[in-house]
Design a protein around this motif. Structure first.
Motif, PDB file in Angstrom:
ATOM      1  N   CYS A 192      15.141 -47.377 -46.730  1.00  0.00           N
ATOM      2  CA  CYS A 192      15.886 -46.123 -46.675  1.00  0.00           C
ATOM      3  C   CYS A 192      15.285 -45.165 -47.702  1.00  0.00           C
ATOM      4  CB  CYS A 192      17.366 -46.351 -46.964  1.00  0.00           C
ATOM      5  SG  CYS A 192      18.339 -44.817 -47.049  1.00  0.00           S
ATOM      6  N   LEU A 232      19.010 -54.261 -38.532  1.00  0.00           N
ATOM      7  CA  LEU A 232      19.665 -52.962 -38.386  1.00  0.00           C
ATOM      8  C   LEU A 232      19.930 -52.650 -36.916  1.00  0.00           C
ATOM      9  CD1 LEU A 232      17.594 -50.811 -40.922  1.00  0.00           C
ATOM     10  CD2 LEU A 232      19.916 -51.678 -41.246  1.00  0.00           C
ATOM     11  N   ASN A 261      22.532 -45.693 -39.158  1.00  0.00           N
ATOM     12  CA  ASN A 261      22.976 -45.336 -40.509  1.00  0.00           C
ATOM     13  C   ASN A 261      22.600 -46.428 -41.495  1.00  0.00           C
ATOM     14  OD1 ASN A 261      25.105 -44.000 -38.532  1.00  0.00           O
ATOM     15  ND2 ASN A 261      25.110 -42.803 -40.418  1.00  0.00           N
ATOM     16  N   CYS A 262      22.249 -46.025 -42.689  1.00  0.00           N
ATOM     17  CA  CYS A 262      21.925 -46.989 -43.740  1.00  0.00           C
ATOM     18  C   CYS A 262      23.194 -47.737 -44.147  1.00  0.00           C
ATOM     19  CB  CYS A 262      21.325 -46.278 -44.949  1.00  0.00           C
ATOM     20  SG  CYS A 262      21.053 -47.373 -46.371  1.00  0.00           S
ATOM     21  N   PHE A 270      14.941 -43.913 -42.381  1.00  0.00           N
ATOM     22  CA  PHE A 270      14.159 -45.124 -42.618  1.00  0.00           C
ATOM     23  C   PHE A 270      12.661 -44.871 -42.437  1.00  0.00           C
ATOM     24  CE2 PHE A 270      18.343 -46.656 -41.203  1.00  0.00           C
ATOM     25  CZ  PHE A 270      18.673 -47.462 -42.289  1.00  0.00           C
TER      26      PHE A 270
END
Length: 457
Positions: free
Chosen positions: A91, A103, A122-123, A132
């Motif tokens: 990230c 992820l 989303n992180c 990313f």
């Protein structure tokens, strides 16, 4: 599992002596854990139970204990040097690193579809979307060096699995144990993987313990044996009292199978971790003749079996069952942990934390509790302790009120508590208390050991 429930289990584990953060006095080492007095007992009980089921209880399986460091060529032949990699991404906002495939899998589980790219994701750490880096392959092998000089000539790897130690010893074991296919070789031991994103307590760590069995069978019978081991291994969990509603079989899609696999089915447990409900406990894979054939090619040593009945050589096919011991440990805690509110006779309530561990796996089987520290009660309790401790793990305690002692034993999963009181001196009986129901009854002292043994056998 919910974050607060996991936090409570982690706190209980440290407070009661199941699991401690490793190197804690120096700030800790991420995803490294030490097993305390109760933890090592529980781990050993699980290993013994698996070994009895998979090796000692069968005529067609034998055991082995191979080296943690094997020749570098082993991992070249197995394909690990070439293919044991994961896609790493970072990230760009918080600089946390993640496995890109994890992820995407978590996104798919939450949204019921695959992401078009990481731009949609989303992180998990900072929440920013689509920040990313382009994924790059990251080796999961942990390197070490043998000899006085750290150069390429001394490069070696800590084993990422125990299976290869079984494969390279196939002929040795087959000849010395005088087994013919179908037969299996079981092993319990440490493995090491350079995980990108370890976490969820002891679920994913860089150092872990495996219980693996490789079952060698005649080509053409592998599909039948594969299904046999899937069904048998799932029953093993159910027979230990694991909630069947939280167990499932997961069939690996053909496009995601490992390089060695013809078919792989995982046994999963519904941990309810943040981001993903289900977690893998055990993989049952049909590895065909991949491993033995590769080692035969690389080593120039025959990995075949000569069947005198058909007068023919063949490379056996392999069915693998592989369970992570640390994950099994977490499963037992998650399955057993309960917070109860107990209604007391005076109308008030009391909180009780209890681990409903199977009696055969509980670290302590029997707590022996003299009601007072005087009147010869501790001496009577020690006599019971001496009679039982050679057969199973007992615990003696004479401090605090009996209710507090009961609660401490409930919280560590002790299935039986025996209270030695003044009546014991008169008629040779004591009060035995059952953890799950909290029921109590009088029992003759000479019947205690047999009662406990009948529940843990």
């Amino acid at each position: 599992m919910a974050a607060d429930r996991l936090e409570n289990i982690v706190a209980l584990s440290k407070r009661r002596g199941f699991v401690y953060p490793s190197s804690e006095i120096y700030g800790g080492l991420r995803a490294s854990w030490d097993y305390g007095p109760l933890g090592v007992e529980l781990k050993n009980n699980v290993k013994r139970q698996w070994w009895r089921t998979m090796v000692q209880g069968r005529e067609d399986v034998v055991g082995i204990d191979s080296s943690v460091i094997l020749a570098r060529e082993v991992w070249e032949a197995s394909g690990h040097v070439e293919t044991f990699t994961d896609p790493l991404t970072e990230c760009q906002e918080c600089h946390k690193r993640f496995r890109a495939d994890h992820l995407e899998e978590n996104f798919e589980a939450k949204n019921k579809r695959k992401p078009a790219s990481l731009d949609e994701v989303n992180c998990p750490n900072c929440g920013n979307k689509g920040k990313f880096t382009v994924p790059r392959q990251f080796s999961g092998l942990l390197k070490t060096y043998l000899g006085a000089v750290e150069d390429e000539s001394g490069l070696a790897y800590l084993r990422p699995e125990t299976a290869q130690g079984i494969f390279i010893n196939f002929e040795n074991v087959q000849m010395t144990s005088r087994k013919k296919p179908p037969f299996g070789i079981g092993q319990i031991g440490k493995s090491f993987r350079n995980e990108i994103t370890p976490g969820n307590f002891i679920f994913r760590t860089r150092e872990f313990e495996q219980m693996e069995m490789e079952f060698f069978c005649v080509p053409g019978t592998d599909e039948e044996w594969h299904q046999y081991w899937i069904d048998l291994r799932l029953d093993w969990y159910k027979n230990l009292g694991i909630n069947p509603d939280r167990l499932r079989l997961f069939e690996h899609p053909k496009e995601k199978l490992s390089h060695y696999s013809k078919r792989t089915v995982d046994i999963e447990y519904k941990f309810d971790f943040a981001g993903t409900e289900w977690g893998e406990l055990e993989g049952i894979a049909s590895r065909t003749d991949f491993d033995l054939s590769r080692h035969q090619t690389f080593s120039k040593k025959k990995m075949q079996y000569f069947d005198t009945e058909i007068n023919q050589h063949y490379v056996p096919y392999v069915i693998e069952t592989s369970i992570g011991l640390d994950r099994m440990f977490l499963l037992l805690l998650a399955n057993a942990y309960e917070e109860q509110t107990i209604q007391k006779e005076d109308g008030t309530t009391d909180a009780r934390v209890v681990l409903h561990l199977p009696a055969k796996l509980a670290p302590i089987k029997l707590a022996i509790l003299p009601l007072t520290k005087k009147d010869g009660l501790p001496e009577l309790a020690k006599q019971v302790m001496d009679d039982c401790k050679k057969s199973f793990h007992c615990f003696f305690e004479e401090k605090d009120a009996i209710g507090k002692r009961y609660r401490r034993q409930d919280a560590i999963g002790t299935p039986f508590c025996l209270t030695i009181d003044h009546q014991t001196k008169e008629d040779g009986t004591a009060t035995i208390r059952y953890r799950d129901s909290m029921l109590q009854e009088r029992i003759a002292l000479d019947k205690v050991k047999a009662l406990v043994l009948s529940n843990i056998d």
